[in-house]
Design an enzyme around this catalytic site. Structure first.
Site, PDB file in Angstrom:
ATOM      1  N   CYS B 153       0.803  -1.228   0.000  1.00 32.73           N
ATOM      2  CA  CYS B 153       0.000   0.000   0.000  1.00 32.73           C
ATOM      3  C   CYS B 153       0.837   1.279   0.000  1.00 32.73           C
ATOM      4  O   CYS B 153       0.288   2.370  -0.123  1.00 32.73           O
ATOM      5  CB  CYS B 153      -0.954  -0.014   1.191  1.00 32.73           C
ATOM      6  SG  CYS B 153      -1.919  -1.522   1.241  1.00 32.73           S
ATOM      7  N   HIS B 286      -2.206   7.995   6.350  1.00 30.83           N
ATOM      8  CA  HIS B 286      -2.519   6.737   5.668  1.00 30.83           C
ATOM      9  C   HIS B 286      -3.947   6.357   6.065  1.00 30.83           C
ATOM     10  O   HIS B 286      -4.721   5.942   5.221  1.00 30.83           O
ATOM     11  CB  HIS B 286      -1.507   5.666   6.062  1.00 30.83           C
ATOM     12  CG  HIS B 286      -1.677   4.385   5.318  1.00 30.83           C
ATOM     13  ND1 HIS B 286      -1.603   4.312   3.946  1.00 30.83           N
ATOM     14  CD2 HIS B 286      -1.933   3.122   5.733  1.00 30.83           C
ATOM     15  CE1 HIS B 286      -1.801   3.064   3.557  1.00 30.83           C
ATOM     16  NE2 HIS B 286      -2.018   2.322   4.620  1.00 30.83           N
ATOM     17  N   GLU B 297      -0.218   4.852  13.548  1.00 35.09           N
ATOM     18  CA  GLU B 297       0.144   6.064  12.800  1.00 35.09           C
ATOM     19  C   GLU B 297       0.138   7.290  13.719  1.00 35.09           C
ATOM     20  O   GLU B 297       1.038   8.134  13.647  1.00 35.09           O
ATOM     21  CB  GLU B 297      -0.824   6.286  11.624  1.00 35.09           C
ATOM     22  CG  GLU B 297      -0.421   7.482  10.771  1.00 35.09           C
ATOM     23  CD  GLU B 297      -1.149   7.548   9.444  1.00 35.09           C
ATOM     24  OE1 GLU B 297      -2.111   6.785   9.248  1.00 35.09           O
ATOM     25  OE2 GLU B 297      -0.751   8.380   8.602  1.00 35.09           O
ATOM     26  N   LYS B 318      -9.134   8.241   2.685  1.00 34.79           N
ATOM     27  CA  LYS B 318      -9.682   6.892   2.448  1.00 34.79           C
ATOM     28  C   LYS B 318     -11.122   6.760   2.939  1.00 34.79           C
ATOM     29  O   LYS B 318     -11.831   5.851   2.520  1.00 34.79           O
ATOM     30  CB  LYS B 318      -8.793   5.841   3.117  1.00 34.79           C
ATOM     31  CG  LYS B 318      -7.437   5.697   2.439  1.00 34.79           C
ATOM     32  CD  LYS B 318      -6.609   4.602   3.056  1.00 34.79           C
ATOM     33  CE  LYS B 318      -5.262   4.471   2.359  1.00 34.79           C
ATOM     34  NZ  LYS B 318      -4.341   5.583   2.633  1.00 34.79           N
ATOM     35  N   HIS B 323      -9.678   2.387   0.317  1.00 34.10           N
ATOM     36  CA  HIS B 323      -8.239   2.152   0.225  1.00 34.10           C
ATOM     37  C   HIS B 323      -7.936   1.609  -1.172  1.00 34.10           C
ATOM     38  O   HIS B 323      -8.301   0.481  -1.495  1.00 34.10           O
ATOM     39  CB  HIS B 323      -7.810   1.153   1.307  1.00 34.10           C
ATOM     40  CG  HIS B 323      -6.325   1.036   1.445  1.00 34.10           C
ATOM     41  ND1 HIS B 323      -5.450   1.360   0.436  1.00 34.10           N
ATOM     42  CD2 HIS B 323      -5.550   0.623   2.478  1.00 34.10           C
ATOM     43  CE1 HIS B 323      -4.216   1.154   0.838  1.00 34.10           C
ATOM     44  NE2 HIS B 323      -4.243   0.708   2.078  1.00 34.10           N
ATOM     45  N   PHE B 382       1.821  -3.420   3.947  1.00 33.05           N
ATOM     46  CA  PHE B 382       2.208  -4.732   4.467  1.00 33.05           C
ATOM     47  C   PHE B 382       3.727  -4.852   4.446  1.00 33.05           C
ATOM     48  O   PHE B 382       4.393  -4.302   3.570  1.00 33.05           O
ATOM     49  CB  PHE B 382       1.628  -5.841   3.590  1.00 33.05           C
ATOM     50  CG  PHE B 382       0.247  -6.293   3.982  1.00 33.05           C
ATOM     51  CD1 PHE B 382      -0.384  -5.790   5.102  1.00 33.05           C
ATOM     52  CD2 PHE B 382      -0.416  -7.233   3.222  1.00 33.05           C
ATOM     53  CE1 PHE B 382      -1.659  -6.212   5.458  1.00 33.05           C
ATOM     54  CE2 PHE B 382      -1.690  -7.671   3.559  1.00 33.05           C
ATOM     55  CZ  PHE B 382      -2.304  -7.155   4.681  1.00 33.05           C
TER      56      PHE B 382
END
Lengths: 307, 398
Positions: B153, B286, B297, B318, B323, B382
């Site tokens: 991502c 994010h 985060e 998002k 996403h 990831f």
């Protein structure tokens, strides 16, 4: 337009080629070697084949480079990993997709999904050795080795890292191997560096290199086993960039692995367009170009094949 | 000149923006959709989610031009064409570089071949992500210099940073950074099996958030060396001031709960941009909406920004776009640049009860006006892949 950026030289501190014969999935002995030497537990045994081979190759490249001590936190922040692979974790992706197609989402293994991403190998390498610097994965097909090598060098040259673990290669899942074998016959495969026609279909190979910044304050022979340079090709006798600073030593850490890797990589990627070039002393393999932005020269990672 | 100095002295200008998301086709549709707080989530049409208990995503409804062999390529082409049109004249194709970010390209091909739904079995070249770049380059008439990155991502943000590297190194004179990903059964069922999906539209930073919502789309930035752009009289939309990479080295899917990797990534980006945290007007987070990611985060922002964290405006796009995987970083770069241009930070749609009150200043309810020259965009993926971009506002009023 030229851009003059001062960059430190990047050196190859060690390397290792893993090349199972005939392929990872058919070579039980090679798998046993990996499991026995490195992946001696069930958790790692479940990793994708490419991740396993990448970990194995990096472990040996670290040994070749003399990197044995664990990194401190501050140092680890300056160490990264860069992977170049055409297929990534394809074996796991195919397994995951098969289960999904046959039995639906409820039959899939949640562990398989993250392990099927292309970046899984880089993630496992970073986790195993605590690398907290850049983590990159290139999936360019025919250009993936070149791009990964250039990017790994740039992470060092541009000051984002002091050491990069570079992994390039592919492990072909049997289904994909059959598919490629059917479309790439011996007749349209180019000659390899050694002059042999490669067998139809792809070859498994994973090359790991330890790249690091050259410390000019130290004597060359005091460096961590410097075995080669990324630099400008010259018209000199060597005509290549693998200037072995310590020739007797270089044999011991088997940096001819780079030569084999080049050949292997060439064979892996030959159907997809890699090239063999000629120089006055015979064919050389070219793995990358444009690594040094300071000079704008066409740079390469060369090794004379028949040396 | 060291790289950071080169980055600030030479400067990387953004001369074109393009985006296509569930909010609509075009960067303008994305921006107005965010300002209005739209939430275009609905049942999935692209594939049968089968036994998945959750059936919700942000799909692109726009009729895409059928130029490529996949929906992913068509999304990428649509965003790139918009960006190229805005950038105006570009040099000869040999001097244009292409950096593509995609996480799922090829999965659909494998899926169809395994299901016996293809006539010729597996077309293996279509499984290679390199093929996507070849296809985009051919359709857009670009040169041979191309890269494809897949760091999950964070791919989109890293593609932009690598394009800047290529420009500073002189690899090319104009770079297109494209992130594109379509909604795919493999990805959807994967996140479903990890129990990472919210049964309702995602609610980043909300106390009741339960996971992410997947979207699809593409984002594109046209990048040039600032002097070149000025010399050509291009309209500069903003600058890429710095980028930072880091890795959690913690877990394949879960973020480091202390946000160490995220913090390092943000600190590296600030260092390269040559600014302090209090120079930032906002952080485009994010912000996926999963309980672990959002908490990590925010911990990372606190670790990186120290006292300034509490005053830092934070929002997540998002909540409106879903996403978009490999496209997320480029789409959100477009959002960050538009936020700087308009001096406005969109609210995080669906955020009602913020869990991180007092830690950071999450924008809720209505867009917030700012007076700032710099903004930050985070992308985490990831494998603990962390990437941060810092953008600078164009000094020339547009």
């Amino acid at each position: 337009m030229t851009t003059a950026i001062e960059v430190p030289e990047v050196v190859v501190a060690g390397g290792y080629l893993y090349r199972p014969q005939p392929s990872y999935f058919d070579d039980e002995a090679a798998q046993q070697q990996i499991f026995g030497e490195l992946l001696g537990n069930d958790t790692l045994r479940r990793l994708d084949a490419f991740s396993q081979c990448a970990l194995f190759a990096v472990e040996h490249a670290r040994r070749a480079a003399g990197v044995t001590a664990p990194s401190t936190v501050a140092v680890a922040e300056r160490h990264g990993v860069c992977v170049g692979t055409g297929l990534g974790a394809q074996a796991t992706r195919v397994r995951y997709s098969k289960r999904l197609a046959r039995s639906g989402p409820s039959a899939t293994n949640p562990i398989d999904f993250p392990d099927s991403i292309d970046g899984a190998a880089a993630a496992h390498i970073a986790m195993r050795w605590g690398l907290r610097g850049p983590s990159l994965t290139f999936v360019d097909g025919s250009g993936t080795a070149e791009n990964a090598i250039v990017a790994a060098c740039r992470q060092i040259a541009f000051g984002r890292a002091d050491r990069m673990y570079l992994v390039v290669g592919d492990i072909h899942e049997p289904w994909m191997r059959r598919s490629i074998g059917e479309t790439v016959g011996p007749s349209d495969t180019p000659m390899t560096a050694t002059g042999h026609t490669p067998p139809a279909g792809p070859i498994d190979a994973v090359l790991a290199l330890v790249l690091q910044i050259l410390d000019r304050s130290r004597r060359a022979d005091d460096q961590t086993r410097v075995s080669g340079f990324f630099g400008v090709p010259t018209e000199s006798e060597d005509h290549c960039l693998f200037r072995d600073l310590t020739p007797p030593e270089s044999d011991r850490f088997d940096f001819s692995g780079a030569l084999q890797a080049g050949g292997a990589w060439l064979e892996v990627m030959a159907p997809m367009g890699s090239t063999v070039r000629s120089c006055q002393d015979g064919p050389v393999i070219g793995l990358c170009s444009r690594v040094n932005p300071a000079t704008h020269s066409r740079l390469a990672f060369w090794r004379r094949v028949n040396k | 000149m060291l790289y950071a100095a080169a980055m600030s002295r030479i400067g990387i200008a953004v001369t074109g923006l393009g985006a296509i998301t569930a909010l609509g086709n075009g960067a303008n549709a994305l921006w107005t959709g965010l300002l209005e707080g739209r939430r275009p989530f609905g049942p999935i049409r692209a594939f049968d989610p089968g036994a998945c208990k959750i059936n919700l995503a942000a799909e692109v409804k726009y009729d895409l031009p059928q130029l490529g062999s996949s929906r992913t390529a068509n999304l990428g082409v649509t965003a790139a064409r918009e960006a190229l049109q805005q950038a105006g004249a570009v040099p000869v194709r040999e001097r244009i570089g292409l950096v593509v970010a995609s996480t799922g390209y090829g999965d659909r091909t494998i899926e169809l071949a395994l299901a016996g739904k293809t006539q010729n079995g597996l077309r293996w070249r279509e499984c290679l992500k390199g093929t996507l770049a070849d296809e985009l380059a051919e359709i857009l008439r670009l040169g041979p210099k191309r890269q494809v990155i897949n760091t999950a991502c964070s791919s989109g943000a890293i593609a932009i940073a690598l394009a800047c590297d290529g420009l500073l190194a002189g690899d090319y004179d104009v770079a297109l950074a494209i992130g594109c990903d379509e909604l795919a059964a493999v990805t959807y069922s994967g996140f479903h099996s990890l129990r990472a999906l919210d049964p309702e539209p995602c609610r980043p930073f909300d106390r009741n958030r339960r996971g992410m919502s997947i979207g699809e789309g593409a984002g594109c930035l046209v990048l040039e060396r600032a002097n070149d752009a000025r010399r050509c009289g291009k309209r500069i939309l903003g600058f890429v001031a710095g980028s930072g990479f880091a890795c959690d080295a913690h877990h394949l899917t879960a973020p480091d709960p202390e946000g160490k990797g995220a913090a390092l990534s943000m600190q590296n980006a600030l260092r390269q941009a040559g600014i302090e945290a209090n120079d930032l007007g906002f952080v485009n987070a994010h912000g996926t909406g999963t309980p672990l990611n959002d908490a990590a985060e925010i911990a990372g922002i606190e670790r990186a920004f120290a006292d300034h964290a509490r005053r830092c405006l934070v929002h997540s796009a998002k909540a409106s776009t879903g996403h978009c995987m490999g496209a997320a970083g480029t789409i959100e770069a477009v959002v960050a640049l538009l936020a700087l241009e308009n001096q406005m930070v969109p609210a995080t749609a669906g955020l009602i009860d913020c869990e991180f009150e007092g830690h950071v200043d999450c924008v809720t309810g209505h867009p917030r006006g700012i007076r700032a020259n710099f903004g930050m965009s985070n992308s985490f993926g990831f494998g603990g892949n962390d990437a941060t971009l810092v953008f600078e506002r164009s000094k020339v009023p547009s």
